[in-house]
Design an enzyme around this catalytic site. Structure first.
Site, mmCIF file in Angstrom:
data_model
loop_
_atom_site.group_PDB
_atom_site.id
_atom_site.type_symbol
_atom_site.label_atom_id
_atom_site.label_comp_id
_atom_site.label_asym_id
_atom_site.label_seq_id
_atom_site.Cartn_x
_atom_site.Cartn_y
_atom_site.Cartn_z
ATOM 1 N N LYS A 237 0.828 -1.214 0.000
ATOM 2 C CA LYS A 237 0.000 0.000 0.000
ATOM 3 C C LYS A 237 0.860 1.260 0.000
ATOM 4 O O LYS A 237 0.584 2.219 -0.734
ATOM 5 C CB LYS A 237 -0.934 -0.002 1.213
ATOM 6 C CG LYS A 237 -1.857 1.222 1.277
ATOM 7 C CD LYS A 237 -2.735 1.322 0.019
ATOM 8 C CE LYS A 237 -3.482 2.651 -0.053
ATOM 9 N NZ LYS A 237 -4.549 2.774 0.922
ATOM 10 N N CYS A 291 -3.609 10.575 0.921
ATOM 11 C CA CYS A 291 -2.656 9.491 0.726
ATOM 12 C C CYS A 291 -1.279 9.956 0.282
ATOM 13 O O CYS A 291 -0.322 9.905 1.048
ATOM 14 C CB CYS A 291 -3.220 8.500 -0.293
ATOM 15 S SG CYS A 291 -4.814 7.807 0.179
#
Length: 497
Positions: A237, A291
């Protein structure tokens, strides 16, 4: 250690895998989802669809009350409001403000709480720690814990597992633990959870991975990809975000060549990307969202030097100020000092169509221009709360009322395609996203293209044998995710979350 045969937990279960699936989808394996925000509530809704037995936990009692009333506290997610209302009405979803209560009832525990940065840009894992301790207080043999929150590599191993064991008093071979990262984007969360991309699962042991695979295989229509361990899954991720950050930084550096070589860098990137080994993203005025601006810091404070990752973050962090510099330069070209200028920034949210301002480049850009004496205004058709933006917020229909000297496109909302440029006199336009394609009839500087329009260096007078650009398809939805469309067609690159 094998669990008590009376338990319906899936970890080390004594029943056959097909019976375990039936128990899970039949509601005999209660699920708790910790964190009911923009990503957590959609995950809870999908689990509720599949299992019929979900309790969501969130420390915000207002969120809990709204969910229990069948209301959806998260906006901008197609289908989510209906999914929440249906789940609550059917009794498949309810919420609590007491995570320990949820832990005592559940056998599958899904962690999707925020992981941000502290004032020194170090990962702030306080919410993960608190939830791990709460889960541990109600953890039973046979339970499984799935962490979906993006975390620094090693978090499950070094933080979550020890906290679970300490709070529960259980041996670590009596419960499951896996990292199963969410791969969702704002505005399309339900679609993504249900299968836009493969689901990654990495368990602490083979049994943890098996259970995670079984569970998520029921949630997604896509593949479930097992990896060796939680730390590997955590890297997956984080690496996704790092790749995009470095790629965007490269594009932002290349954009600077437009002026030096009088070349349309965006056109060159689009053509270069027809080669399958080239995949350059788009330049822009900055990188926003939950993010990309955060994930590099999840690995930058370790023992291993990462100069490329660090430099990419510096480049992208600097883009709002570089864009402010460009606004000042274009004003100077028409004889207007920035200290005497009125500047309108188009876009406050970090992505088109999404009411989310976290790390939006508009904020540092507005602050820099205000510090230089400009009167700064901002327009955004979807932003509901601009917070501490150092600018006066205007409704879109008053765009031209302030008689701007400069207009800068930061976020390419669809509504900006219909702005009344005929009402704007003598302004310069700075297009950070190639949204307008130099077509507004005013002197325009596009990041990565250079100057176009009246007085532009890339117009037909400067390049009599070449058009301003051939990459004109579908430019209105671009953002710093690297979402590109042009003569070769769109690429499937996920937008920033």
């Amino acid at each position: 250690m094998t669990q008590d045969p009376g338990s319906t937990g899936l970890y080390d279960a004594r029943i056959e895998p097909t019976d375990q699936r039936d128990a899970f989808t039949g509601g005999d394996v209660p699920v708790a989802v910790y964190g009911l925000g923009k990503m957590g509530l959609p995950i809870a809704a999908v689990f509720a669809e599949v299992t019929g037995t979900v309790i969501g936990a969130d420390v915000d009692e207002r969120v809990v009350d709204r969910i229990n009333a069948g209301e959806c506290p998260v906006s901008g997610e197609p289908g989510l409001a209906d999914a929440v209302t249906t789940a609550v009405d059917e009794g498949s979803l309810r919420a609590t403000a007491a995570p320990a209560e949820a832990a005592s009832e559940a056998e599958i525990h899904v962690v999707i709480v925020p992981t941000l940065l502290d004032e020194d840009d170090h990962p702030d894992l306080a919410a993960v720690e608190a939830v791990a301790e709460a889960i541990g207080s109600g953890l039973d043999p046979g339970d499984a814990v799935f962490v979906e929150s993006t975390v620094p590599p090693g978090t499950c191993r070094d933080l979550v597992d020890p906290l679970l064991a300490e709070a529960s008093g259980l041996a670590t071979d009596t419960y499951g633990l896996a990292f199963c990262p969410e791969r969702t984007a704002s505005g399309q969360a339900l679609e993504d959870i249900r299968g836009s991309y493969p689901k990654i699962v990495g368990g602490r042991d083979d049994e943890s991975t098996r259970v995670a695979h079984l569970v998520y295989d029921e949630l997604t229509h896509n593949r479930v990809i097992p990896v060796s361990d939680p730390s590997t899954a955590e890297c997956v991720k984080v690496f996704e975000g790092l790749y995009r950050d470095v790629n965007i930084a490269l594009a932002n550096e290349l954009a600077g060549l437009a002026d030096e070589h009088a070349v349309d860098v965006r056109e060159a990137i689009t053509a270069a990307n027809t080669q399958p080994f080239c995949d350059i993203h788009d330049p822009g005025p900055g990188v926003g969202g939950h993010c990309i601006p955060y994930y590099p810091h999840f690995v930058l404070h370790g023992e291993t030097p990462l100069p490329l990752v660090s430099l990419a973050r510096e480049i992208n962090d600097a883009m709002p100020i570089r864009t402010a510099d460009r606004i000042e330069t274009e004003l100077d070209r028409v004889g207007v000092a920035v200290a005497d200028a009125t500047v309108v920034l188009l876009g406050i949210t970090y992505r088109p169509g999404i009411d989310e301002t976290r790390a939006s480049p508009t904020y540092p850009m507005a602050a820099a221009l205000t510090d230089r004496g400009a009167d700064v205004y901002a327009v955004d058709p979807v932003c509901s709360d601009a917070g501490a933006l150092d600018a006066t917020v205007l409704p879109i229909d008053r765009f031209a009322d302030v008689d701007p000297d400069a207009v800068a496109l930061v976020t390419g909302h669809d509504a900006f395609a219909d702005l009344p440029w005929e009402a704007v006199d003598d302004a310069v336009v700075i297009d950070g996203r190639d949204f307008f394609d130099g077509s507004v009839g005013l002197p325009t500087y596009t990041i990565g293209r250079g100057r176009t329009g009246p007085g532009g260096s890339l117009d037909s007078a400067a390049r009599p044998d070449a058009p301003a650009s051939t990459a004109t398809d579908d430019v209105t939805g671009r953002d710093d995710s690297g979402d590109r469309s042009g003569p070769v067609g769109p690429r499937e690159v996920p937008p920033d979350e």
